[in-house]
Design an enzyme around this catalytic site. Structure first.
Site, PDB file in Angstrom:
ATOM      1  N   HIS A   7      82.165 -33.701  -7.115  1.00  0.00           N
ATOM      2  CA  HIS A   7      80.941 -34.190  -7.750  1.00  0.00           C
ATOM      3  C   HIS A   7      81.018 -33.885  -9.230  1.00  0.00           C
ATOM      4  CE1 HIS A   7      79.183 -35.381  -4.067  1.00  0.00           C
ATOM      5  NE2 HIS A   7      79.526 -34.221  -3.541  1.00  0.00           N
ATOM      6  N   ASN A  36      84.550 -38.788  -3.929  1.00  0.00           N
ATOM      7  CA  ASN A  36      83.197 -38.600  -4.450  1.00  0.00           C
ATOM      8  C   ASN A  36      82.351 -39.707  -3.820  1.00  0.00           C
ATOM      9  OD1 ASN A  36      80.795 -38.400  -5.766  1.00  0.00           O
ATOM     10  ND2 ASN A  36      81.659 -38.268  -7.829  1.00  0.00           N
ATOM     11  N   ASP A  64      82.156 -38.972   9.662  1.00  0.00           N
ATOM     12  CA  ASP A  64      82.917 -39.242  10.887  1.00  0.00           C
ATOM     13  C   ASP A  64      84.278 -39.860  10.569  1.00  0.00           C
ATOM     14  OD1 ASP A  64      80.936 -38.226  12.486  1.00  0.00           O
ATOM     15  OD2 ASP A  64      80.083 -40.165  13.030  1.00  0.00           O
ATOM     16  N   TYR A 112      76.003 -37.023 -16.342  1.00  0.00           N
ATOM     17  CA  TYR A 112      77.378 -37.373 -15.951  1.00  0.00           C
ATOM     18  C   TYR A 112      78.366 -37.396 -17.111  1.00  0.00           C
ATOM     19  CZ  TYR A 112      74.843 -38.716 -11.765  1.00  0.00           C
ATOM     20  OH  TYR A 112      74.034 -38.696 -10.658  1.00  0.00           O
ATOM     21  N   HIS A 118      74.867 -37.655   0.527  1.00  0.00           N
ATOM     22  CA  HIS A 118      73.659 -37.020   1.058  1.00  0.00           C
ATOM     23  C   HIS A 118      73.044 -37.766   2.238  1.00  0.00           C
ATOM     24  CE1 HIS A 118      74.329 -35.200  -2.806  1.00  0.00           C
ATOM     25  NE2 HIS A 118      74.013 -36.304  -3.446  1.00  0.00           N
ATOM     26  N   SER A 129      78.571 -33.934 -11.433  1.00  0.00           N
ATOM     27  CA  SER A 129      77.468 -33.047 -11.819  1.00  0.00           C
ATOM     28  C   SER A 129      77.411 -31.847 -10.876  1.00  0.00           C
ATOM     29  CB  SER A 129      76.141 -33.823 -11.754  1.00  0.00           C
ATOM     30  OG  SER A 129      75.865 -34.205 -10.412  1.00  0.00           O
ATOM     31  N   ARG A 135      74.830 -44.956 -18.579  1.00  0.00           N
ATOM     32  CA  ARG A 135      73.500 -44.310 -18.644  1.00  0.00           C
ATOM     33  C   ARG A 135      73.644 -42.872 -18.181  1.00  0.00           C
ATOM     34  NH1 ARG A 135      69.901 -46.320 -14.937  1.00  0.00           N
ATOM     35  NH2 ARG A 135      68.430 -44.846 -15.818  1.00  0.00           N
ATOM     36  N   GLU A 139      86.204 -32.886  -1.747  1.00  0.00           N
ATOM     37  CA  GLU A 139      84.986 -33.544  -2.236  1.00  0.00           C
ATOM     38  C   GLU A 139      84.803 -33.186  -3.710  1.00  0.00           C
ATOM     39  OE1 GLU A 139      81.531 -31.613  -0.627  1.00  0.00           O
ATOM     40  OE2 GLU A 139      80.243 -33.344  -0.988  1.00  0.00           O
ATOM     41  N   PRO A 179      79.135 -45.446  -4.644  1.00  0.00           N
ATOM     42  CA  PRO A 179      78.288 -46.330  -5.438  1.00  0.00           C
ATOM     43  C   PRO A 179      77.918 -45.797  -6.821  1.00  0.00           C
ATOM     44  CG  PRO A 179      77.082 -45.401  -3.559  1.00  0.00           C
ATOM     45  CD  PRO A 179      78.530 -45.086  -3.350  1.00  0.00           C
ATOM     46  N   ASN A 180      77.988 -46.700  -7.780  1.00  0.00           N
ATOM     47  CA  ASN A 180      77.566 -46.478  -9.169  1.00  0.00           C
ATOM     48  C   ASN A 180      78.514 -45.634 -10.010  1.00  0.00           C
ATOM     49  OD1 ASN A 180      75.055 -47.958  -8.986  1.00  0.00           O
ATOM     50  ND2 ASN A 180      74.341 -46.298  -7.678  1.00  0.00           N
ATOM     51  N   ALA A 235      75.977 -41.209  -3.939  1.00  0.00           N
ATOM     52  CA  ALA A 235      74.716 -41.037  -3.200  1.00  0.00           C
ATOM     53  C   ALA A 235      74.932 -40.963  -1.689  1.00  0.00           C
ATOM     54  CB  ALA A 235      73.761 -42.178  -3.543  1.00  0.00           C
ATOM     55  N   ARG A 293      70.402 -29.577  -8.894  1.00  0.00           N
ATOM     56  CA  ARG A 293      69.587 -30.794  -9.014  1.00  0.00           C
ATOM     57  C   ARG A 293      68.525 -30.881  -7.903  1.00  0.00           C
ATOM     58  NH1 ARG A 293      73.397 -35.751 -10.238  1.00  0.00           N
ATOM     59  NH2 ARG A 293      71.335 -36.649 -10.708  1.00  0.00           N
ATOM     60  N   ARG A 328      69.746 -33.595  -2.940  1.00  0.00           N
ATOM     61  CA  ARG A 328      71.196 -33.573  -3.230  1.00  0.00           C
ATOM     62  C   ARG A 328      71.862 -32.305  -2.696  1.00  0.00           C
ATOM     63  NH1 ARG A 328      71.737 -37.999  -6.942  1.00  0.00           N
ATOM     64  NH2 ARG A 328      69.835 -38.183  -8.153  1.00  0.00           N
TER      65      ARG A 328
HETATM   66  O1  CA2 Z   1      77.673 -35.715  -9.411  1.00  0.00           O
HETATM   67  C1  CA2 Z   1      78.207 -36.609  -8.756  1.00  0.00           C
HETATM   68  O2  CA2 Z   1      79.396 -36.907  -8.867  1.00  0.00           O
HETATM   69  C2  CA2 Z   1      77.364 -37.451  -7.797  1.00  0.00           C
HETATM   70  O3  CA2 Z   1      78.173 -37.720  -6.639  1.00  0.00           O
HETATM   71  C3  CA2 Z   1      77.025 -38.733  -8.535  1.00  0.00           C
HETATM   72  C4  CA2 Z   1      76.085 -39.675  -7.779  1.00  0.00           C
HETATM   73  C5  CA2 Z   1      74.867 -38.907  -7.246  1.00  0.00           C
HETATM   74  O4  CA2 Z   1      74.099 -39.756  -6.418  1.00  0.00           O
HETATM   75  C6  CA2 Z   1      75.268 -37.654  -6.460  1.00  0.00           C
HETATM   76  O5  CA2 Z   1      74.099 -36.975  -6.035  1.00  0.00           O
HETATM   77  C7  CA2 Z   1      76.109 -36.727  -7.309  1.00  0.00           C
HETATM   78  C8  CA2 Z   1      75.646 -40.815  -8.716  1.00  0.00           C
HETATM   79  C9  CA2 Z   1      76.805 -41.684  -9.205  1.00  0.00           C
HETATM   80  C10 CA2 Z   1      76.669 -42.239 -10.573  1.00  0.00           C
HETATM   81  O6  CA2 Z   1      75.364 -42.698 -10.877  1.00  0.00           O
HETATM   82  C11 CA2 Z   1      75.093 -43.181 -12.147  1.00  0.00           C
HETATM   83  C12 CA2 Z   1      73.758 -43.335 -12.441  1.00  0.00           C
HETATM   84  C13 CA2 Z   1      73.380 -43.823 -13.674  1.00  0.00           C
HETATM   85  C14 CA2 Z   1      74.353 -44.156 -14.619  1.00  0.00           C
HETATM   86  C15 CA2 Z   1      75.685 -44.001 -14.314  1.00  0.00           C
HETATM   87  C16 CA2 Z   1      76.066 -43.520 -13.073  1.00  0.00           C
END
Ligand code: CA2
Length: 143
Positions: free
Chosen positions: A99, A73, A86, A22, A79, A101, A17, A97, A9-10, A76, A106, A110
């Site tokens: 990431h 990847n 599984d 990131y 975690h 960041s 942002r 895996e 997700p995201n 979220a 952090r 996380r």
């Molecule tokens: O560092 C990573 O790749 C993460 O997997 C990215 C996830 C985060 O929840 C993990 O803890 C670490 C977040 C994905 C992207 O989220 C965004 C948030 C705001 C703007 C753009 C992307």
């Protein structure tokens, strides 16, 4: 060799942002990097991104017997998701895996990675280049 790259997700919002965490590169930049790496390394790469846990589980299951390796990847869901852990265990396909960041530097929530428990390696804090490094690692691992 066939590698499946899965993003949770995201990740499709990259570059929009939080550039301090990131980076400024976008999801389209990531797809270009994957295509470039595939061409350079002579690897077939498929990518899948979803914001839905069950869809990620379905895609991992469909990789069984089809892909030589998985780069994941879970974002979220890293975690929280025992379902993804599984599924990775069930398909028994080497997974790395990634990431973007450095999750270790952090928030405490996380620090746990369920998916990582089923992976042969974790790459973190390398930005988008972490995906390229993961593909190279799998190429060596699967020799
Ligand atoms: O560092 C990573 O790749 C993460 O997997 C990215 C996830 C985060 O929840 C993990 O803890 C670490 C977040 C994905 C992207 O989220 C965004 C948030 C705001 C703007 C753009 C992307």
């Amino acid at each position: 060799m066939k590698v499946l790259v899965i993003n949770g997700p995201n990740i499709n919002m990259l570059g929009i942002r939080e550039p301090g965490i990131y980076g400024k590169q976008t999801f389209a930049d990531l797809l270009s990097l994957l295509n470039k790496t595939a061409a350079e390394e002579g690897i077939e790469i498929e990518q899948f991104q979803s914001n839905h846990e069950g869809d990620l589980v379905d895609r991992i299951q469909q990789a069984y017997g089809v892909f030589d390796g998985i780069v994941i990847n879970p974002a979220a869901y890293t975690h929280t998701s025992i379902a993804i852990l599984d599924a990775l265990k069930a398909v028994c396909t080497p997974a790395v895996e990634v990431h973007i960041s450095d999750v270790n530097a952090r928030e405490p929530f996380r620090q746990i990675s369920y998916a990582g428990m089923a992976c042969v390696k974790t790459i973190k804090g390398q930005g988008l280049d972490g995906y390229r490094q993961a593909i190279l690692y799998l190429k060596e691992y699967c020799l």
